[in-house]
Write a protein that holds these residues in place. Structure first.
Motif, mmCIF file in Angstrom:
data_model
loop_
_atom_site.group_PDB
_atom_site.id
_atom_site.type_symbol
_atom_site.label_atom_id
_atom_site.label_comp_id
_atom_site.label_asym_id
_atom_site.label_seq_id
_atom_site.Cartn_x
_atom_site.Cartn_y
_atom_site.Cartn_z
ATOM 1 N N HIS A 183 2.220 78.723 72.251
ATOM 2 C CA HIS A 183 2.488 78.106 73.110
ATOM 3 C C HIS A 183 0.990 78.891 73.891
ATOM 4 N N LEU A 184 0.454 78.095 74.487
ATOM 5 C CA LEU A 184 -0.536 77.911 75.427
ATOM 6 C C LEU A 184 -0.208 77.398 77.316
ATOM 7 N N VAL A 185 0.419 78.578 77.843
ATOM 8 C CA VAL A 185 0.401 77.977 78.907
ATOM 9 C C VAL A 185 -0.524 77.293 80.141
ATOM 10 N N LEU A 186 -0.407 75.934 80.466
ATOM 11 C CA LEU A 186 -1.839 75.397 81.461
ATOM 12 C C LEU A 186 -1.730 75.681 82.782
ATOM 13 N N GLU A 229 6.545 72.989 84.127
ATOM 14 C CA GLU A 229 7.855 72.265 83.641
ATOM 15 C C GLU A 229 7.271 71.904 82.222
ATOM 16 N N ASN A 230 6.341 72.096 81.504
ATOM 17 C CA ASN A 230 5.958 71.751 79.923
ATOM 18 C C ASN A 230 6.192 72.635 79.278
ATOM 19 N N THR A 231 5.982 74.415 80.503
ATOM 20 C CA THR A 231 6.578 75.269 79.547
ATOM 21 C C THR A 231 7.127 75.760 79.502
ATOM 22 N N ARG A 232 8.398 75.449 80.096
ATOM 23 C CA ARG A 232 9.622 75.486 80.642
ATOM 24 C C ARG A 232 10.714 74.325 78.779
ATOM 25 N N ALA A 242 0.949 84.532 89.220
ATOM 26 C CA ALA A 242 2.284 84.113 89.256
ATOM 27 C C ALA A 242 3.449 83.172 88.145
ATOM 28 N N GLU A 243 1.820 82.497 87.942
ATOM 29 C CA GLU A 243 1.769 81.176 86.905
ATOM 30 C C GLU A 243 2.704 81.804 85.414
ATOM 31 N N ARG A 280 3.585 85.051 85.502
ATOM 32 C CA ARG A 280 5.089 85.541 85.068
ATOM 33 C C ARG A 280 6.147 84.802 85.461
ATOM 34 N N SER A 281 6.428 83.904 86.189
ATOM 35 C CA SER A 281 6.887 82.488 85.811
ATOM 36 C C SER A 281 7.812 82.772 84.262
ATOM 37 N N ALA A 282 6.367 81.878 83.338
ATOM 38 C CA ALA A 282 6.722 81.873 82.094
ATOM 39 C C ALA A 282 7.061 82.718 81.346
ATOM 40 N N ALA A 283 6.253 84.089 81.056
ATOM 41 C CA ALA A 283 7.364 84.873 80.922
ATOM 42 C C ALA A 283 8.629 86.006 81.110
ATOM 43 N N ALA A 284 9.344 85.196 82.132
ATOM 44 C CA ALA A 284 10.362 85.805 83.084
ATOM 45 C C ALA A 284 11.266 84.943 82.188
ATOM 46 N N TYR A 285 10.767 83.167 82.362
ATOM 47 C CA TYR A 285 11.471 82.023 81.722
ATOM 48 C C TYR A 285 11.787 82.619 80.066
ATOM 49 N N LEU A 286 10.584 82.777 79.357
ATOM 50 C CA LEU A 286 10.561 82.884 78.022
ATOM 51 C C LEU A 286 11.719 84.466 78.032
ATOM 52 N N ARG A 287 12.056 84.976 78.830
ATOM 53 C CA ARG A 287 13.265 86.073 78.372
ATOM 54 C C ARG A 287 14.679 85.456 78.538
ATOM 55 N N ASN A 288 14.793 84.961 80.499
ATOM 56 C CA ASN A 288 15.583 84.426 80.437
ATOM 57 C C ASN A 288 16.157 83.546 78.906
ATOM 58 N N CYS A 289 15.520 83.275 78.979
ATOM 59 C CA CYS A 289 15.704 81.836 77.322
ATOM 60 C C CYS A 289 15.969 82.635 76.655
ATOM 61 N N GLY A 290 16.288 83.888 76.391
ATOM 62 C CA GLY A 290 16.913 84.770 75.262
ATOM 63 C C GLY A 290 15.392 85.356 74.164
ATOM 64 N N ILE A 291 14.758 84.747 74.285
ATOM 65 C CA ILE A 291 13.208 84.731 73.073
ATOM 66 C C ILE A 291 12.634 86.441 73.701
ATOM 67 N N ARG A 292 12.889 87.316 72.672
ATOM 68 C CA ARG A 292 12.495 88.160 72.305
ATOM 69 C C ARG A 292 11.824 88.546 71.146
ATOM 70 N N ASP A 293 11.728 87.593 70.273
ATOM 71 C CA ASP A 293 10.598 88.104 69.130
ATOM 72 C C ASP A 293 9.210 87.688 69.177
ATOM 73 N N GLY A 294 8.358 88.130 69.624
ATOM 74 C CA GLY A 294 6.928 87.592 69.498
ATOM 75 C C GLY A 294 6.329 88.488 70.439
ATOM 76 N N TYR A 295 5.076 88.039 71.357
ATOM 77 C CA TYR A 295 4.166 88.350 71.660
ATOM 78 C C TYR A 295 3.950 87.588 73.481
ATOM 79 N N THR A 296 3.739 88.855 74.791
ATOM 80 C CA THR A 296 3.146 88.083 75.756
ATOM 81 C C THR A 296 1.444 88.508 75.547
ATOM 82 N N GLN A 297 0.973 87.630 76.236
ATOM 83 C CA GLN A 297 -0.943 88.420 76.942
ATOM 84 C C GLN A 297 -1.346 89.004 77.835
ATOM 85 N N GLU A 298 -1.651 89.668 77.600
ATOM 86 C CA GLU A 298 -2.615 89.926 79.807
ATOM 87 C C GLU A 298 -3.379 88.755 79.520
#
Length: 290
Positions: free
Chosen positions: A201-204, A209-212, A252-253, A255-273
């Protein structure tokens, strides 16, 4: 052929020499580059890189596409099935960790012919936009080991605005379920993905809200250990981009998306710099390797 391979179902006549339809391609494959690609997710790259073949044309044609010169710009070299098979073999001989078929859907019948019936020594990766028909995906069962779909949108408005596909989520969610039915939970060996589904998923910019909602669907649909998820920050404004798409994703966008990902319990995968949002990560489409 009268083409109904993708959800557009445009019914265009596509022959060996006649391009047509939304994808703008003939029935025989057209590609713009074959290479050992080091900028895929680590589980696909291995020591030498993913054996990527970048096919020309696209049925989705997003206005922000970073591969625009080949998806919409007409760059590419026509290939036959035997020639395509030779390219696959050359990439394997060079040490490719997988065969990474990028935007392959509109060439499905000929790609299947090139792959043949005997399994390859490395996984075959179907690297696609997610805008797929389950009926077409069923043709791939047993021939594709790894599915690498985008899940670009869960909301109809950005899907309509950026890709002229308000029905994107309906098709993409059904397609991903079919992919998972075929592969089952992902399987890794020595850090390399051998089978399974890796959802991108590419954060735009301006579309958190679409990402969430994308993350919600994945977390509610799959259990831990079922699929991998890659949250990408690499959006790069393309020439002529306006409105929200005229800038990169802010720190900030993301970081917010990555935090939401963690809070939803998704741990298997990748985030990017955020340094991934650079043009140097897009290959030169110079027909090399073909």
């Amino acid at each position: 052929m009268i083409c109904r391979l993708c959800p557009r179902e445009c019914g265009a006549e596509r022959t060996e020499g006649l391009a047509g339809g939304i994808c703008g391609q003939p029935s025989l494959p057209v590609a713009a580059r074959a290479m050992l690609h080091r900028w895929e997710e680590p589980c696909l790259v291995g020591v030498h890189g993913a054996g990527a073949v970048f096919f020309s044309g696209c049925n989705l044609r997003c206005c922000f596409c970073q591969n625009g010169p080949i998806s919409q710009g007409g760059i590419g070299k026509p290939l036959t099935a035997p020639h395509l098979r030779e390219i696959f073999q050359k990439l394997v001989d060079l040490g490719a960790a997988c065969l990474d078929l990028v935007t392959p859907t509109h060439f499905t019948p000929v790609i299947l012919e090139a792959l043949g019936d005997v399994p390859w020594p490395v996984p075959v990766v179907w690297n696609c936009s997610g805008y797929e028909k389950p009926d077409t995906l069923r043709l791939l069962e047993g021939r594709v080991q790894v599915y690498l779909p985008d899940l670009k949108y869960a909301l109809p408005e950005p899907a309509r605005t950026y890709s002229s596909a308000a029905d994107y989520f309906d098709w993409a969610s059904a397609a991903i379920l079919e992919m998972f039915r075929q592969t089952g939970p992902y399987r890794m060996e020595a850090g390399q993905l051998k089978s399974g589904v890796l959802i991108r998923h590419l954060v735009l910019p301006g579309e958190l809200e679409n990402t969430r909602r994308v993350i919600d669907w994945v977390s509610e649909t799959f259990r831990p250990g079922d699929v991998l998820f890659s949250l990408m920050s690499q959006y790069t404004p393309q020439p002529g981009a306006t409105g929200k798409l005229s800038r990169k994703v802010t720190a900030a966008e993301y970081r917010s998306a990555a935090a939401y990902l963690r809070n939803c319990g998704i741990r298997d995968g990748y985030t990017q710099e955020r340094t991934s949002a650079q043009e140097e990560y897009t290959p030169e489409f110079d027909l090399s390797g073909l």
